[in-house]
Design an enzyme around this catalytic site. Structure first.
Site, mmCIF file in Angstrom:
data_model
loop_
_atom_site.group_PDB
_atom_site.id
_atom_site.type_symbol
_atom_site.label_atom_id
_atom_site.label_comp_id
_atom_site.label_asym_id
_atom_site.label_seq_id
_atom_site.Cartn_x
_atom_site.Cartn_y
_atom_site.Cartn_z
ATOM 1 N N ASP A 29 0.839 -1.202 0.000
ATOM 2 C CA ASP A 29 0.000 0.000 0.000
ATOM 3 C C ASP A 29 0.875 1.253 0.000
ATOM 4 O OD1 ASP A 29 0.802 0.182 2.780
ATOM 5 O OD2 ASP A 29 -0.828 -1.217 3.248
ATOM 6 N N ASP A 190 0.535 4.159 -19.862
ATOM 7 C CA ASP A 190 0.309 2.759 -20.195
ATOM 8 C C ASP A 190 -0.188 2.636 -21.637
ATOM 9 O OD1 ASP A 190 0.059 -0.037 -19.223
ATOM 10 O OD2 ASP A 190 -2.070 0.271 -19.622
ATOM 11 N N GLU A 244 4.895 4.083 -22.552
ATOM 12 C CA GLU A 244 5.095 2.654 -22.805
ATOM 13 C C GLU A 244 4.725 2.416 -24.263
ATOM 14 O OE1 GLU A 244 3.529 -1.762 -21.324
ATOM 15 O OE2 GLU A 244 2.132 -0.078 -21.504
#
Length: 502
Positions: A29, A190, A244
């Site tokens: 976390d 992404d 990416e």
């Protein structure tokens, strides 16, 4: 000319689920990351990249985002995130966050509305399908109750956005500002070459990541990043973005890093190269001749860890080759991206039980592909089972760790001069001392077959990918080596940094 911080930065990727668990539920976390920031500062990195921590059903480890402006309770709260950013900055670390623009979660309010017939133009619904496949296996189309289909290039729980809809553009510009206002220093994008699909969605024979494809790399995507660049440039502090971009062409990759688009793009050709001096040299030459600001990466949360990849033809060679490769990478012009645990020499975990696996690749391939869980096993901080310090007390981690992780733990390696961890610390400290005083250029020296020698001003890097020792090039001082040297000989599977006075 002022050199931007990201040009030479060493960025450490944190797969949040697997880094450190402070809450005791077996899952990493944000508070756990904050507690471990002194470790990252002492390691010698310049920035951290956090994988998605947003609200998500976790069908794909958080890359299926249901709310781009909040933190999933699994990882903490928005206040936890803001405290993490502030603490990172206090430690001299920048913070890069993942942004996922190609698709959302099927639980996203927009997609739930689309299932009711509202706002379907935000996604790609069709009455008939084409032959496209999901990257994770199976069809890229899922049928809904009214008989229509929606496109998902990844899991069915990740419907693709329709970027030809201006509303999608506006939404993501607002998402960028939301996190920039909270102090993030940059974004990792992404599937940055995704977003747009060719008009008409034509059938395709080869759906692999190619520069020319109806699925990937449509020219319209560059206008998106020009808009994003204007937003980033409107904030103080050299905010940045790295894409990416999977492609088969470095020329195509270079299009994403033009002066008005992204600052960087991942160079997966380096990651994909085999253990070969010739292969490494070709990637280096092609990269430096194609992009203005290079990036280098050996491992991440989507690929088999490089210690294991390099051991494919010689199981015993993996650790030595991994250290030699990273020392070579850190000598190259540009920025370096490290993946959590590589500084401990962690291998891929290849024997996870099927019942423990969570990657959708494993399930969508009916178990034929192992998926990516093996590189996502939680970090071992101590020698103590059951979680090796990843979780407090006797809480087991979300993925089981092999017993061998005890010997690779931070506790076991810290202070051991021969450990991989202390080698990384020395390499990063040496690089930091050198990087702004050596030229952002590279020159090759004559070298034997299977060997690379190159210079950057006074720094010489030597890498032996061959099977016999070779004589080091002329030098005045050995700065660092990835393994023991034999006098003036560089053994196989070893790299060294040398200094020459002139």
């Amino acid at each position: 000319m002022d050199i931007p911080w990201w040009r030479d930065a060493v960025v450490y990727e944190i797969y949040v689920r697997s880094f450190a668990d402070s809450s005791g539920d077996g899952v990493g976390d944000l508070a756990g990351v904050r507690e471990r920031l002194p470790y990252l500062r002492d390691l010698g990195v310049d920035a951290v990249w956090l994988t998605p921590f947003y609200t998500s059903p976790m069908a794909d480890g958080g890359y299926d985002v249901a709310d781009h402006r909040d933190v999933d309770p699994l990882f903490g709260t928005l206040s936890d995130f803001e405290a993490l950013v502030a603490a990172a900055h206090d430690h001299g670390l920048r913070v890069i966050v993942d942004i996922v623009p190609n698709h959302s979660s099927s639980a996203h309010p927009w997609f739930q509305a689309a299932l009711r017939g509202e706002g379907r133009e935000r996604y790609l619904f069709r009455d008939r399908t084409n032959n496209w496949k999901s990257t994770f296996g199976g069809s890229a189309w899922t049928r809904v109750e009214d008989g229509s289909y929606y496109l998902h290039l990844f899991a069915p729980e990740q419907p693709d956005f329709n970027w030809r809809n201006p509303e999608v553009h506006g939404e993501f510009l607002d998402i960028l500002r939301f996190w920039l206002d909270r102090g993030v220093d940059g974004f990792r994008i992404d599937v940055a070459m995704g977003l747009y699909k060719a008009e008409g969605l034509p059938d395709i024979g080869d759906q692999s990541f190619k520069a020319v494809s109806p699925v990937w790399g449509q020219p319209e995507v560059h206008d998106v990043y020009r808009d994003w660049r204007r937003v980033l440039d409107g904030y103080p502090g050299e905010r940045m973005a790295v894409g990416e971009v999977w492609t088969d062409s470095l020329e195509d990759l270079a299009l994403y890093v033009r002066p008005d688009e992204l600052h960087q793009s991942f160079n997966f050709a380096w990651l994909q190269a085999p253990w070969s001096a010739a292969a490494f040299r070709k990637v280096i030459d092609d990269t430096l001749s194609s992009v203005p600001f290079a990036t280098w990466v050996l491992s991440n949360h989507d690929v088999v860890r490089h210690r294991t990849r390099y051991a494919a033809d010689d199981p015993a060679a993996g650790p030595a080759r991994a250290k030699a490769a990273v020392l070579t990478m850190l000598a190259l012009p540009g920025s370096a991206y490290l993946y959590q645990g590589e500084e401990l020499g962690l291998p891929e975990v290849t024997d996870l039980p099927d019942a423990a696996r969570q990657d959708p690749i494993f399930y969508q391939s009916n178990g034929e592909l192992p998926g990516r869980d093996g590189c996502r096993v939680p970090i071992p901080w101590t020698v103590d089972p059951p979680s090796h310090g990843f979780s407090p007390g006797a809480v087991p981690p979300w993925l089981p760790q092999p017993a061998a992780f005890a010997e690779l733990s931070v506790e076991k390696q810290e202070g051991d001069a021969g450990s991989t961890l202390e080698f990384y610390r020395r390499a990063l400290a040496c690089r930091r001392d050198l990087v702004r005083s050596i030229p952002y250029t590279l020159e090759w020296l004559k070298s034997p077959e299977g060997v690379l020698f190159f210079t950057r001003g006074p720094l010489i890097c030597a890498l032996n990918c061959g099977d016999r020792p070779v004589r080091l090039p002329e030098h005045d001082e050995v700065l660092l080596a990835s393994g023991p040297l034999r006098g003036d000989l560089l053994p196989p599977d070893t790299a060294a940094w040398l200094r020459r006075a002139s």
